[in-house]
Write a protein that holds these residues in place. Structure first.
Motif: not given
Length: 313
Positions: A245, A242-243, A269-270, A237-240
């Motif tokens: 990093n 981004v988190q 968010g990237w 996922s996008q969240e994965h």
């Protein structure tokens, strides 16, 4: 006069010793000689790969059809290009390979048999094609997807044996091993392992360390941010991302999907990701990242260069 001669002799001896030492230090290692293959004595031959059925070849094949881009690259690297009469539509390297509309996904036995082959090399999912060609006595070597460099080396060796180029295959594998080891050894080691994300497609399918390309990254001690996901090619996922990093992002979807560093940086968010902020988004050649033929050395070199730049800032 005698003292002068003695001094001159000592100086000449020292110069000769220095010259010998310098020559030894700068002399390049001699290439490993390749004993020419003797196809007449190499056949009949029985070859096989793990999990596959043995293939018996009564004589050296002169009309080879390759339905695998990795196998096509290997055939030409071994010097078997003049034996290749047709390759699949995805085999775009080398440029002079005889590309056709054939595909391992949907080619039928009649279409392949129409090329009058005496050996067909195809992915291991082409079992139906292999059964069809078996009825017309065309041997088919099914090649599974490599999961490691050792798997790739083994396939090169087997393809060499099947085509009458066993000695060339051994020399090629040794050359690849040496070049890869030298590249890895010359790559600076960071104080802490760097993390990375390898993008296979824009919808965030990726490759874990359990994949072939993941095995290549592991040579550098990198940490894959997808390794907690199941399977070799999960979707994140996008969240994965981004988190997690990651320090490095490798885009292996540049040719197929037009992805590049600016496009990745523009994703919501990237911009906060370390790899994006520090301009450590690496645009890979999709083909190099997705095949396990001899050009994997180029992939190793690209990863090494990216790792070196990332450590510089």
């Amino acid at each position: 006069m005698t003292g002068f001669r003695r001094l001159a002799a000592l100086m000449m001896a020292a110069f000769a010793l220095f010259t010998m030492i310098t020559a030894c230090a700068t002399r390049q290692p001699s290439p490993v000689p390749v004993v020419p293959d003797d196809p007449a004595s190499a056949f009949p031959a029985k070859v096989s790969l793990p999990g596959g059925q043995p293939v018996t070849l009564l004589q050296q094949p002169k009309r080879i059809v390759s339905l695998s881009p990795s196998a096509t690259e290997t055939l030409y690297a071994l010097g078997a290009g003049d034996q290749v009469v047709a390759v699949d539509q995805a085999s775009n390297f080398p440029a002079n390979a005889p590309r056709t509309e054939l595909s391992s996904f949907n080619a039928d036995a009649a279409a392949v048999a129409g090329k009058d082959p005496d050996l067909v090399i195809a992915p291991d999912n082409a079992t139906q094609l292999a059964e069809g060609l078996k009825t017309v006595d065309v041997p088919v070597l099914l090649t599974p997807s490599a999961a490691s460099l050792d798997d790739a080396y083994q396939q090169i060796q087997v393809i060499g044996q099947a085509t009458g180029h066993g000695n060339q295959a051994g020399a090629l594998v040794q050359k690849m091993r040496t070049e890869i080891a030298d590249i890895v050894a010359a790559t600076p080691k960071p104080p802490q392992p760097m993390t990375y994300f390898h993008e296979v497609s824009p919808d965030l399918y990726t490759a874990t360390s359990r994949s072939f390309v993941g095995n290549v990254y592991s040579l550098f001690g990198m940490v894959n941010i997808a390794d907690s996901a199941p399977g070799p090619f999960p979707q994140l996922s996008q969240e994965h991302v981004v988190q997690a990093n990651p320090n490095l992002i490798f885009a292996a979807d540049t040719k197929c999907c037009g992805v590049n560093a600016p496009a990745i940086a523009a994703r919501p968010g990237w911009q906060s990701i370390d790899a994006v902020r520090r301009n450590h988004v690496v645009e890979l050649d999709d083909d190099l990242a997705g095949r396990w033929g001899p050009r994997v050395v180029e992939l190793v070199r690209a990863i090494s260069e990216a790792a070196g730049k990332a450590q510089q800032g």
